[in-house]
Design a protein around this motif. Structure first.
Motif, PDB file in Angstrom:
ATOM      1  N   ILE A 100      20.182  -7.316  52.656  1.00 65.09           N
ATOM      2  CA  ILE A 100      21.238  -6.301  52.737  1.00 65.09           C
ATOM      3  C   ILE A 100      22.292  -6.631  53.792  1.00 65.09           C
ATOM      4  CG2 ILE A 100      21.722  -3.869  53.188  1.00 65.09           C
ATOM      5  CD1 ILE A 100      18.986  -3.213  52.029  1.00 65.09           C
ATOM      6  N   LEU A 103      25.296  -8.657  52.997  1.00 61.85           N
ATOM      7  CA  LEU A 103      26.213  -8.037  52.036  1.00 61.85           C
ATOM      8  C   LEU A 103      27.185  -7.066  52.688  1.00 61.85           C
ATOM      9  CD1 LEU A 103      23.737  -7.205  49.115  1.00 61.85           C
ATOM     10  CD2 LEU A 103      25.350  -9.110  49.224  1.00 61.85           C
ATOM     11  N   ARG A 313      19.152  -9.288  46.011  1.00 63.58           N
ATOM     12  CA  ARG A 313      20.568  -9.423  46.335  1.00 63.58           C
ATOM     13  C   ARG A 313      21.448  -9.001  45.162  1.00 63.58           C
ATOM     14  NH1 ARG A 313      21.176 -14.792  47.893  1.00 63.58           N
ATOM     15  NH2 ARG A 313      21.647 -15.339  45.738  1.00 63.58           N
ATOM     16  N   ALA A 314      21.061  -9.361  43.964  1.00 67.46           N
ATOM     17  CA  ALA A 314      21.848  -8.981  42.790  1.00 67.46           C
ATOM     18  C   ALA A 314      21.910  -7.459  42.641  1.00 67.46           C
ATOM     19  CB  ALA A 314      21.250  -9.625  41.542  1.00 67.46           C
ATOM     20  N   TRP A 316      21.384  -5.056  45.040  1.00 69.33           N
ATOM     21  CA  TRP A 316      22.067  -4.365  46.127  1.00 69.33           C
ATOM     22  C   TRP A 316      23.545  -4.743  46.204  1.00 69.33           C
ATOM     23  CZ3 TRP A 316      19.551  -0.398  46.721  1.00 69.33           C
ATOM     24  CH2 TRP A 316      18.161  -0.358  46.898  1.00 69.33           C
ATOM     25  N   GLU A 317      23.898  -5.943  45.787  1.00 68.75           N
ATOM     26  CA  GLU A 317      25.304  -6.336  45.809  1.00 68.75           C
ATOM     27  C   GLU A 317      26.123  -5.444  44.881  1.00 68.75           C
ATOM     28  OE1 GLU A 317      27.828 -10.474  45.848  1.00 68.75           O
ATOM     29  OE2 GLU A 317      26.055 -10.365  44.572  1.00 68.75           O
ATOM     30  N   GLN A 318      25.568  -5.118  43.743  1.00 65.81           N
ATOM     31  CA  GLN A 318      26.247  -4.232  42.799  1.00 65.81           C
ATOM     32  C   GLN A 318      26.450  -2.845  43.395  1.00 65.81           C
ATOM     33  OE1 GLN A 318      24.140  -3.785  39.120  1.00 65.81           O
ATOM     34  NE2 GLN A 318      25.754  -2.625  38.126  1.00 65.81           N
ATOM     35  N   VAL A 320      26.446  -2.041  46.682  1.00 63.10           N
ATOM     36  CA  VAL A 320      27.345  -2.138  47.836  1.00 63.10           C
ATOM     37  C   VAL A 320      28.803  -2.112  47.385  1.00 63.10           C
ATOM     38  CG1 VAL A 320      28.180  -3.734  49.613  1.00 63.10           C
ATOM     39  CG2 VAL A 320      25.737  -3.262  49.408  1.00 63.10           C
ATOM     40  N   LYS A 321      29.105  -2.842  46.330  1.00 67.17           N
ATOM     41  CA  LYS A 321      30.488  -2.900  45.842  1.00 67.17           C
ATOM     42  C   LYS A 321      30.921  -1.576  45.227  1.00 67.17           C
ATOM     43  CE  LYS A 321      30.695  -7.875  44.961  1.00 67.17           C
ATOM     44  NZ  LYS A 321      30.812  -8.945  43.927  1.00 67.17           N
ATOM     45  N   LYS A 326      29.667  -0.479  53.852  1.00 73.33           N
ATOM     46  CA  LYS A 326      29.930  -1.531  54.830  1.00 73.33           C
ATOM     47  C   LYS A 326      29.439  -1.087  56.189  1.00 73.33           C
ATOM     48  CE  LYS A 326      34.695   0.082  55.560  1.00 73.33           C
ATOM     49  NZ  LYS A 326      36.125  -0.301  55.544  1.00 73.33           N
TER      50      LYS A 326
END
Length: 328
Positions: A100, A103, A313-314, A316-318, A320-321, A326
């Protein structure tokens, strides 16, 4: 008489001690430093100390714990990423600073896949969704209905921006279609106290600390964050099985693992993996850690960390965006 043969024999005898010494100089030959990027008595630290004791027996060398605290665990991770890749500096951490933090935190100066080498996954476990017993919602369906009734009225505590308690609630809110106010804390103790006191509505809390409060009637639990039942809390049902279509597929769990600096020799990684696998297969050790609210992974699953990192990562990246999360 050929004088060369006796001379060669003499040189061969002189070389034997050196060859013998080369064969015994195998890893490890000195103490190993294990960096834990969290404070003493944290879940990662407790696991590190218990595991290190067992690994010391297997490797015939002491493992020394080095708590490198700061920046949500990223300082300790960064220190190991920059350490010599010789097997004498290792990292034992939870998954958050690996998955996390990179990211959401632009100050992170390491690339997990390029700078670190997975050794073994060690433990895994869900969170518990809890509230004060005074909240007028006794199950997940009632909770979602209550939260939808007055968007923005209710709040949730987390252990800080980017923590698993934060990410789990963001995912829950999005899947359930509710609007909650995020109140980040610097750690779980005060966050939990404010949920108990009713100053904050909800929290995804650690099993180890929440269970005692639930049994004492100071917290109400709505279920676990993992899609699969948790062996440590068999009386708690996964949220995914209670929330209807809205929460179908809801699956959040943290994990911990052992890593080395990238470039560490494969033979060293293999030695560590073998030792860790033997410890994880020890029934007495598994029972000991279960008593400390830690579920160890099965030995055959311990080498799946790289796959786990990519999958996490895949996911949580989705989030987060889409949620604009942030570090602040």
């Amino acid at each position: 008489m050929n004088r060369t043969l006796p001379l060669l024999a003499s040189f061969a005898l002189m070389a034997l001690p050196m060859l013998s010494h080369g064969k015994t100089d195998t890893y490890p030959t000195r103490p190993i430093r294990v960096v834990v990027p969290f404070s003493a008595a944290s879940s990662a630290d407790n696991l590190a100390r218990a595991l290190s004791e067992k690994l010391s027996e297997k490797l015939k060398q002491p493992l020394v714990i080095d708590n490198r605290v700061g920046a949500g665990g990223t300082l300790g991770v960064s220190a190991v990423a920059k350490a010599p890749p010789d097997g004498y500096t290792l990292l034992l951490t939870t998954s958050s600073p690996l998955v996390i933090s990179p990211l959401i935190d632009r100050s992170v100066q390491y690339n997990v896949e390029k700078d670190l080498a997975p050794v073994a996954m060690l433990s895994t476990g869900p969170l518990l969704l809890v509230s004060s017993p005074n909240l007028p919602a006794r199950n997940v369906q009632e909770l979602i209905a209550l939260l939808k009734k007055e968007p923005g009225k209710y709040s949730y505590a987390s252990n800080g921006n980017g923590s698993y308690s934060h990410m789990a609630m963001e995912l829950f809110a999005r899947m359930a279609g509710v609007d909650l106010v995020h109140i980040p804390y610097k750690g779980p103790a005060q966050a939990e106290a404010d949920v108990i006191g009713g100053q904050v509505t909800l929290m995804f809390d650690a099993v180890g600390t929440a269970t005692s409060m639930i049994r004492a009637g100071r917290l109400r639990s709505y279920g676990t964050s993992s899609a699969q039942p948790d062996p440590l809390t068999p009386d708690q049902t996964p949220l995914a099985a209670q929330g209807g279509a809205a929460l179908k597929g809801f699956d959040v769990f943290g994990w911990s693992g052992l890593l080395a600096p990238a470039g560490t020799p494969p033979s060293v990684i293999a030695t560590l993996q073998t030792a860790v696998g033997e410890v994880l297969a020890d029934a007495a050790f598994r029972e000991l850690m279960a008593g400390r609210n830690t579920t160890l992974v099965k030995p055959q699953a311990s080498r799946e960390m790289a796959k786990q990192i990519r999958g996490d990562r895949a996911k949580w990246e989705q989030l987060v965006k889409s949620a604009g999360i942030k570090l602040e």
